[in-house]
Design an enzyme around this catalytic site. Sequence first.
Site, PDB file in Angstrom:
ATOM      1  CD  GLN A   1      -2.943  -0.874   2.377  1.00  0.00           C
ATOM      2  OE1 GLN A   1      -2.651  -1.430   3.416  1.00  0.00           O
ATOM      3  NE2 GLN A   1      -4.013  -0.117   2.258  1.00  0.00           N
TER       4      GLN A   1
ATOM      5  CB  CYS B   1      -9.129  -0.572   2.012  1.00  0.00           C
ATOM      6  SG  CYS B   1      -7.421  -0.796   1.515  1.00  0.00           S
ATOM      7  CG  LEU B   2      -5.786   3.281   5.623  1.00  0.00           C
ATOM      8  CD1 LEU B   2      -4.456   3.312   6.341  1.00  0.00           C
ATOM      9  CD2 LEU B   2      -6.686   4.408   6.091  1.00  0.00           C
TER      10      LEU B   2
ATOM     11  CG  HIS C   1      -8.345  -5.643   4.666  1.00  0.00           C
ATOM     12  ND1 HIS C   1      -9.512  -5.063   4.245  1.00  0.00           N
ATOM     13  CD2 HIS C   1      -7.347  -4.801   4.265  1.00  0.00           C
ATOM     14  CE1 HIS C   1      -9.234  -3.934   3.611  1.00  0.00           C
ATOM     15  NE2 HIS C   1      -7.933  -3.745   3.618  1.00  0.00           N
ATOM     16  CD  GLU C   2      -4.155  -4.490   6.498  1.00  0.00           C
ATOM     17  OE1 GLU C   2      -3.493  -4.136   5.501  1.00  0.00           O
ATOM     18  OE2 GLU C   2      -5.160  -3.857   6.892  1.00  0.00           O
TER      19      GLU C   2
ATOM     20  CG  HIS D   1      -3.611  -4.754   1.051  1.00  0.00           C
ATOM     21  ND1 HIS D   1      -4.069  -4.002  -0.004  1.00  0.00           N
ATOM     22  CD2 HIS D   1      -4.326  -4.356   2.134  1.00  0.00           C
ATOM     23  CE1 HIS D   1      -5.030  -3.188   0.423  1.00  0.00           C
ATOM     24  NE2 HIS D   1      -5.213  -3.383   1.713  1.00  0.00           N
TER      25      HIS D   1
HETATM   26 ZN   LIG Z   1      -6.554  -2.377   2.876  1.00  0.00          ZN
END
Ligand SMILES: [Zn+2]
Length: 175
Positions: free
Chosen positions: A50, A99-100, A141-142, A145
């Site tokens: 990210q 999510c960022l 979730h992480e 990524h």
């Molecule tokens: Zn995320």
Amino acid sequence: MELEILQYPDARLKQKSAPVTEITPEIRALAENMAKAMYESDGIGLAAPQVGRFVRLITVDLSGPSQREALKVYLNPVLEALPDPESGKPEGVESEEGCLSVPDYRSNVKRHSRVLLKALDLDGNPVEREAADLEAICLQHECDHLDGKLFIDRISRLKRGLYDGKVKKRLKAAE
Ligand SMILES: [Zn+2]
């Protein structure tokens, strides 16, 4: 070093990350700066891709940016679904995620309710941890990524289409 958080539809978010092979000062600095960026953006989790670093490193702090007392850094995390202690079977859970890297959007996503995490900490020690509920959801979730997957890859085609339409409009307006 201030880190910029990549935002969808940046194609780099689809890139698969490589394992951390050595815990260098750069990796430690990355973890520290990621935690900072995560807190500053009001997040409870962040994955290295990210911020444009394609290594398997995630930061998680479920206590949130106001408390900042449960920071975890996991290298090369691997998850395994665990059965529910009552039913003895793996259970799914559905909850709203954001999510960022996917600004101004939240949607329900199906996840495993319990997972076993295996990873290394920043000192290279093996970590093994059972996680449930919010922690389990956040870890899934992480870790997604790290494989170039976003939570919007797990929603219905209809919802995704609506969201993509909104993003397109916003990008056009910004031109
Ligand atoms: Zn995320």
